[in-house]
Design an enzyme around this catalytic site. Structure first.
Site, mmCIF file in Angstrom:
data_model
loop_
_atom_site.group_PDB
_atom_site.id
_atom_site.type_symbol
_atom_site.label_atom_id
_atom_site.label_comp_id
_atom_site.label_asym_id
_atom_site.label_seq_id
_atom_site.Cartn_x
_atom_site.Cartn_y
_atom_site.Cartn_z
ATOM 1 N N SER A 65 -3.385 13.448 7.328
ATOM 2 C CA SER A 65 -4.346 13.177 6.266
ATOM 3 C C SER A 65 -5.759 13.031 6.816
ATOM 4 C CB SER A 65 -3.962 11.887 5.535
ATOM 5 O OG SER A 65 -4.980 11.471 4.643
ATOM 6 N N GLN A 73 -4.627 17.907 5.950
ATOM 7 C CA GLN A 73 -4.959 17.676 4.544
ATOM 8 C C GLN A 73 -6.427 17.295 4.418
ATOM 9 O OE1 GLN A 73 -5.394 14.188 3.399
ATOM 10 N NE2 GLN A 73 -6.109 14.940 1.421
ATOM 11 N N TYR A 96 -9.736 16.132 2.086
ATOM 12 C CA TYR A 96 -10.467 15.663 0.920
ATOM 13 C C TYR A 96 -11.900 16.168 1.060
ATOM 14 C CZ TYR A 96 -6.857 12.108 -0.051
ATOM 15 O OH TYR A 96 -5.692 11.446 -0.350
ATOM 16 N N LYS A 100 -3.150 20.908 -3.210
ATOM 17 C CA LYS A 100 -2.275 19.759 -3.456
ATOM 18 C C LYS A 100 -2.832 18.923 -4.602
ATOM 19 C CE LYS A 100 -0.326 15.697 -1.071
ATOM 20 N NZ LYS A 100 -0.763 14.665 -2.028
ATOM 21 N N THR A 110 -6.571 18.585 -1.162
ATOM 22 C CA THR A 110 -6.154 17.665 -2.227
ATOM 23 C C THR A 110 -7.230 17.600 -3.299
ATOM 24 O OG1 THR A 110 -4.777 16.352 -0.747
ATOM 25 C CG2 THR A 110 -5.530 15.284 -2.765
ATOM 26 N N HIS A 131 0.077 12.721 -6.672
ATOM 27 C CA HIS A 131 -0.333 11.794 -5.620
ATOM 28 C C HIS A 131 0.623 10.607 -5.523
ATOM 29 C CE1 HIS A 131 -4.019 11.681 -3.050
ATOM 30 N NE2 HIS A 131 -3.544 10.488 -2.753
ATOM 31 N N GLY A 184 6.687 11.528 1.413
ATOM 32 C CA GLY A 184 5.722 10.587 1.958
ATOM 33 C C GLY A 184 6.338 9.219 2.155
ATOM 34 N N TYR A 208 0.842 -1.203 0.000
ATOM 35 C CA TYR A 208 0.000 0.000 0.000
ATOM 36 C C TYR A 208 0.875 1.251 0.000
ATOM 37 C CZ TYR A 208 -3.230 3.626 1.414
ATOM 38 O OH TYR A 208 -3.950 4.791 1.465
ATOM 39 N N THR A 231 6.391 13.909 -4.818
ATOM 40 C CA THR A 231 6.387 12.766 -5.743
ATOM 41 C C THR A 231 7.796 12.453 -6.249
ATOM 42 O OG1 THR A 231 4.116 13.195 -6.500
ATOM 43 C CG2 THR A 231 5.459 11.720 -7.836
#
Length: 405
Positions: free
Chosen positions: A135, A157, A159, A275, A185, A299, A353, A53, A331
């Site tokens: 997150s 962060q 969503y 983001k 995001t 991402h 990350g 993951y 990234t």
């Protein structure tokens, strides 16, 4: 050639043995000198579904490979005979000083990678003087992260969900808990096709099947920690019994527009970062909304495979909006040299990350500290070898892209 027996005086300097390190975690981490070393240990100590993951991306994983290759293709251009007896890697980010030019990116389901999870990341970031991003899909509550790192620079962060009231309730909690920056995001209208998760049957929380049990046999410490600590407490929801993709598609709102972004800005009292920006035009539109920074990101390659490489976009975006907003990047970053290359290309700041998660899986809080130490030392060493004393001295003249034939 005349030979002689060495005297005790000759041998003494050669026979200085280090004291043995009795702590197994410290012993493992001392042998890790790069983020790649941490990844090897992380893979050995973490069940396959949780490791994949973290490690994987979408479809054929082309995007992630390209992002990493972009950094590998950089040629540095050092200047010589510069005084680099003191090198300062600090930067000003969103109105405040940061000890290092990178922070910890928001990552979902973090306590599944290693049970210390977000608390390890937040406290390590606090100690290092860098931001930590929690997150929406994190596995520690907003308030618990703030309590664990009360003097840290905590970012949240967001969503946007189909349930807007619930989304904004999270924003209100983050503001009340002292988070100073909101990362919105925007590249997840639907979940990416993360094939490793599909093939592993990745669920939240992990499901005990014959396959996972067999995979767990050589990793008993992970399961003992997972089963004997508090159940996963999500930053944003109580429980979920399906797959990751099912959760994302159930929650996330594919109808979010620039009007929603402008509305969120009116609701948030702190700094606002978008983001997931992947084009010059979108960077300009975000700047026109009045955000404080755009974060070039695909991402981590986990959404659209064959998406643009953020590092390649960086110079054009900086030219277009760099005078109006800060330009950040994530990234593909796996070393301090990658961070320096991004700064030279014009980024104000970077986020990591996977690099942080490899450290977490390798050794909990101590592993996160080690990941930060590795990146920090690589940044300082690279800056010194380039002949610069501060981040502000880095320019595009210090880097060029190696052209493949």
């Amino acid at each position: 050639m005349k030979r002689r027996m060495p005297s005790p005086h000759d041998l003494a300097p050669l026979l200085q043995f280090r004291s043995p390190e009795l702590n197994a975690t410290s012993r493992r981490l001392q042998r890790c000198h790069t983020i790649a070393d941490l990844r090897v240990v992380a893979k050995r100590r973490t069940p396959r579904a949780a490791f994949d993951y973290t490690d994987g991306s979408a479809d054929g994983e082309v995007t992630l490979a390209r992002a990493r290759q972009a950094f590998a293709d950089i040629t540095f251009h050092p200047a010589i005979l510069r005084d680099v007896s003191k090198v300062d890697p600090s930067v000003d980010v969103l109105g405040r000083s940061c000890a290092l030019p990178f922070g910890i990116a928001p990552t979902g389901f973090t306590r599944m990678m290693q049970t210390e999870g977000e608390v390890a990341g937040a406290t390590a970031a606090e100690a290092a003087g860098i931001p930590f991003s929690l997150s929406t899909m994190g596995t520690t509550s907003i308030e618990d992260v703030a309590a664990a790192a009360p003097h840290g620079r905590n970012w949240f962060q967001l969503y946007m969900w189909k349930d807007r009231d619930r989304s904004m309730a999270l924003v209100e909690r983050a503001a009340a808990a002292g988070y100073d920056t909101l990362l919105v995001t925007v590249d997840v209208p639907v979940a990416g096709n993360r094939l490793r998760d599909v093939r592993n049957g990745m669920t939240i929380p992990p499901t005990l099947t014959p396959r996972t049990v067999v995979n767990a046999i050589p990793r008993p410490a992970w399961w003992v920690n997972f089963l004997t600590t508090e159940p996963l407490a999500f930053a944003s929801l109580d429980r979920w019994s399906g797959t990751v993709a099912e959760l994302l598609n159930t929650m996330f709102d594919p109808s979010v527009t620039y009007e929603d972004l402008a509305w969120i800005k009116t609701q948030w009292p702190g700094k606002l970062v978008v983001k997931g920006v992947q084009s010059v035009d979108d960077a300009r539109r975000c700047a026109d909304v009045g955000v404080d920074a755009v974060l070039l990101s695909n991402h981590g390659g986990r959404q659209l495979d064959r998406a643009p490489v953020p590092f390649h976009l960086l110079p054009d975006v900086v030219r277009e909006v760099g005078a109006d907003v800060e330009v950040h990047l994530d990234t593909g970053i796996t070393s301090g040299q990658d961070v320096v290359a991004a700064l030279a290309y014009g980024a104000r700041f970077t986020l990591v990350g996977r690099a942080y998660l490899y450290g977490l899986m390798a050794g909990g809080r101590a592993g996160v500290d080690r990941a930060i130490q590795i990146l920090s030392s690589e940044i300082v060493r690279t800056m010194a070898l380039l002949g610069v004393q501060s981040v502000d001295e880095l320019t595009p003249a210090h880097v060029s892209r190696w052209r493949r034939r």
